[in-house]
Enzyme design. Structure first.
Site, PDB file in Angstrom:
ATOM      1  CB  SER A  16      15.914 -58.752 -67.854  1.00 51.64           C
ATOM      2  OG  SER A  16      15.095 -57.608 -67.822  1.00 51.64           O
ATOM      3  CE  LYS A  65       5.908 -54.862 -70.118  1.00 57.63           C
ATOM      4  NZ  LYS A  65       6.183 -53.497 -69.700  1.00 57.63           N
ATOM      5  CG  ASP A 101       7.252 -51.797 -65.972  1.00 64.84           C
ATOM      6  OD1 ASP A 101       8.430 -52.100 -65.723  1.00 64.84           O
ATOM      7  OD2 ASP A 101       6.681 -52.123 -67.038  1.00 64.84           O
ATOM      8  CG  LEU A 221       9.767 -44.654 -68.407  1.00 70.67           C
ATOM      9  CD1 LEU A 221       9.614 -43.384 -67.613  1.00 70.67           C
ATOM     10  CD2 LEU A 221       8.417 -45.233 -68.775  1.00 70.67           C
TER      11      LEU A 221
HETATM   12  P1  NAP Z   1       4.411 -48.549 -76.431  1.00 69.76           P
HETATM   13  O1  NAP Z   1       3.353 -49.200 -75.607  1.00 69.76           O
HETATM   14  O2  NAP Z   1       4.650 -49.040 -77.817  1.00 69.76           O
HETATM   15  O3  NAP Z   1       4.090 -46.966 -76.494  1.00 69.76           O
HETATM   16  C1  NAP Z   1       4.869 -46.104 -77.290  1.00 69.76           C
HETATM   17  C2  NAP Z   1       4.482 -44.656 -77.020  1.00 69.76           C
HETATM   18  O4  NAP Z   1       5.358 -43.827 -77.777  1.00 69.76           O
HETATM   19  C3  NAP Z   1       3.051 -44.300 -77.465  1.00 69.76           C
HETATM   20  O5  NAP Z   1       2.544 -43.302 -76.631  1.00 69.76           O
HETATM   21  C4  NAP Z   1       3.303 -43.771 -78.885  1.00 69.76           C
HETATM   22  O6  NAP Z   1       2.307 -42.882 -79.341  1.00 69.76           O
HETATM   23  C5  NAP Z   1       4.588 -42.989 -78.673  1.00 69.76           C
HETATM   24  N1  NAP Z   1       5.332 -42.781 -79.914  1.00 69.76           N
HETATM   25  C6  NAP Z   1       6.014 -43.702 -80.625  1.00 69.76           C
HETATM   26  N2  NAP Z   1       6.580 -43.128 -81.715  1.00 69.76           N
HETATM   27  C7  NAP Z   1       6.225 -41.816 -81.699  1.00 69.76           C
HETATM   28  C8  NAP Z   1       6.505 -40.701 -82.525  1.00 69.76           C
HETATM   29  N3  NAP Z   1       7.266 -40.821 -83.614  1.00 69.76           N
HETATM   30  N4  NAP Z   1       5.998 -39.493 -82.175  1.00 69.76           N
HETATM   31  C9  NAP Z   1       5.247 -39.355 -81.057  1.00 69.76           C
HETATM   32  N5  NAP Z   1       4.942 -40.380 -80.213  1.00 69.76           N
HETATM   33  C10 NAP Z   1       5.431 -41.590 -80.525  1.00 69.76           C
HETATM   34  O7  NAP Z   1       5.847 -48.632 -75.715  1.00 69.76           O
HETATM   35  P2  NAP Z   1       6.169 -48.692 -74.144  1.00 69.76           P
HETATM   36  O8  NAP Z   1       6.260 -50.106 -73.713  1.00 69.76           O
HETATM   37  O9  NAP Z   1       5.250 -47.782 -73.407  1.00 69.76           O
HETATM   38  O10 NAP Z   1       7.674 -48.121 -74.129  1.00 69.76           O
HETATM   39  C11 NAP Z   1       7.920 -46.749 -74.396  1.00 69.76           C
HETATM   40  C12 NAP Z   1       9.363 -46.394 -74.035  1.00 69.76           C
HETATM   41  O11 NAP Z   1       9.596 -46.597 -72.649  1.00 69.76           O
HETATM   42  C13 NAP Z   1      10.403 -47.249 -74.769  1.00 69.76           C
HETATM   43  O12 NAP Z   1      11.472 -46.409 -75.133  1.00 69.76           O
HETATM   44  C14 NAP Z   1      10.845 -48.244 -73.723  1.00 69.76           C
HETATM   45  O13 NAP Z   1      12.182 -48.686 -73.915  1.00 69.76           O
HETATM   46  C15 NAP Z   1      10.743 -47.405 -72.459  1.00 69.76           C
HETATM   47  N6  NAP Z   1      10.515 -48.228 -71.254  1.00 69.76           N
HETATM   48  C16 NAP Z   1      11.420 -48.131 -70.243  1.00 69.76           C
HETATM   49  C17 NAP Z   1      11.229 -48.855 -69.077  1.00 69.76           C
HETATM   50  C18 NAP Z   1      12.224 -48.750 -67.957  1.00 69.76           C
HETATM   51  O14 NAP Z   1      12.218 -49.582 -67.054  1.00 69.76           O
HETATM   52  N7  NAP Z   1      13.062 -47.739 -67.963  1.00 69.76           N
HETATM   53  C19 NAP Z   1      10.100 -49.682 -68.928  1.00 69.76           C
HETATM   54  C20 NAP Z   1       9.182 -49.749 -69.985  1.00 69.76           C
HETATM   55  C21 NAP Z   1       9.408 -49.006 -71.156  1.00 69.76           C
HETATM   56  P3  NAP Z   1       1.032 -43.427 -80.179  1.00 69.76           P
HETATM   57  O15 NAP Z   1       0.045 -43.919 -79.179  1.00 69.76           O
HETATM   58  O16 NAP Z   1       0.592 -42.231 -80.934  1.00 69.76           O
HETATM   59  O17 NAP Z   1       1.558 -44.527 -81.079  1.00 69.76           O
END
Ligand code: NAP
Length: 278
Positions: A16, A65, A101, A221
């Site tokens: 950012s 957040k 988002d 993502l």
């Molecule tokens: P979060 O709230 O921590 O959620 C993580 C998700 O991943 C949950 O559904 C979790 O499942 C799952 N997960 C994690 N480790 C896992 C594993 N080993 N096996 C299966 N499922 C697993 O994170 P978030 O903020 O949503 O971010 C998630 C991803 O999106 C990240 O890579 C982040 O960089 C990306 N992102 C990108 C953008 C963009 O603008 N491109 C914006 C936001 C986020 P459980 O519920 O079972 O733990």
């Protein structure tokens, strides 16, 4: 000089600052964007600082957040429904929370991906913070169905119950995943599975080997690496793919416009982010 901030902990690897500072420069605005590493116990103090006259506002990411919400004067509908604020706007000392988002994801899908979600069958992997924004966006765009699969079933069920009035959303359990994925028009990975750790690309996919939609598009993502294993396999199977960079740029562009009142220079922002990733 005006200021905008990122509130994060840790604040280390965010794109950012380079994106927003490139945008300020391109438009000739005397402003600076800084990432602040904010410990949870320091959040209250930082929120007071955001009301200052020279402050446009802030972006907010993990782990703040949700935690910022009690400090805001207003929260818009999308952010309230999603349950997370990623952008705070300061207008004359009054703080409003937004979630860019959801709109960023949709703009990326439509403009860069050339994919119109209305009437389409979608499967989403994950039920975390970004999944809530993506689900909100897809239901608002009137998808035909949205199947949600998550490692932790209860989290997917909570998401489904929060959003059940918004559209046709169903939680997928083990045996339901395969038929839902193969018949989907769009698959979106919102899990962190496949994300680079310590600079290395992990060779893992959130889907079992060989399972992919038969047609359409796969969207991840994750933007580090640009080609996750999921996207490489989808590409090899002839599917259209999109990584997380366009969403990152468009959510930032929307925040930039909310702060400054100017249209964001998205090409410059995307170029700066891509250069920083390299
Ligand atoms: P979060 O709230 O921590 O959620 C993580 C998700 O991943 C949950 O559904 C979790 O499942 C799952 N997960 C994690 N480790 C896992 C594993 N080993 N096996 C299966 N499922 C697993 O994170 P978030 O903020 O949503 O971010 C998630 C991803 O999106 C990240 O890579 C982040 O960089 C990306 N992102 C990108 C953008 C963009 O603008 N491109 C914006 C936001 C986020 P459980 O519920 O079972 O733990």
């Amino acid at each position: 000089m005006k200021r905008a901030f990122l509130l994060a902990h840790p604040a280390g690897h965010s794109l950012s600052p380079v994106m927003h500072n490139a945008a300020f420069k391109e438009l000739g605005l005397e402003a600076r964007y800084e990432a602040l590493d904010v410990l949870p116990e320091a959040l209250a103090l930082v929120m007071v600082m955001l009301r200052g006259r020279e402050v446009y506002g802030a972006n907010v990411t993990i782990p703040h957040k949700r935690a910022v919400i009690p400090y805001l004067d207003e929260v818009d509908d999308a952010a309230r429904r999603i349950g997370a604020v990623n952008t705070i706007v300061n207008r004359g000392g009054k703080l409003t929370g937004h979630n860019t988002d959801a709109a960023g994801f949709l703009r990326a899908l439509r403009e860069d991906g050339g994919f119109e979600p209305e009437g389409k069958k979608v499967v989403m992997l994950g039920a975390g913070g970004s999944a809530r924004a993506v689900a909100y966006a897809l239901l608002a765009a009137k998808v035909a169905s949205l199947g949600v699969f998550n490692r932790t079933l209860e989290r997917a069920e909570r998401l489904a119950s929060d959003f059940e009035t918004l559209g046709p959303l169903a939680v997928l359990t083990g045996a339901e995943l395969e038929p839902a994925v193969t018949s989907a028009d769009l698959l979106v990975n919102t899990t962190s599975v496949g994300m680079a750790h310590d600079g290395r690309d992990p060779d893992v996919s959130p889907l079992p080997s060989g399972l992919l939609p038969r047609r359409g598009m796969v969207c991840d993502l994750i933007y580090r690496p640009a080609r996750t294993r999921l996207l490489r396999e989808a590409q090899a199977a002839g599917l259209k793919v999109q990584d997380g960079l366009p969403m990152l740029v468009y959510q930032g562009a929307l925040a930039f416009s909310l702060w400054t009142g100017h249209e964001a220079p998205v090409e410059g922002m995307a170029g700066a982010a891509a250069a920083a990733l390299r």
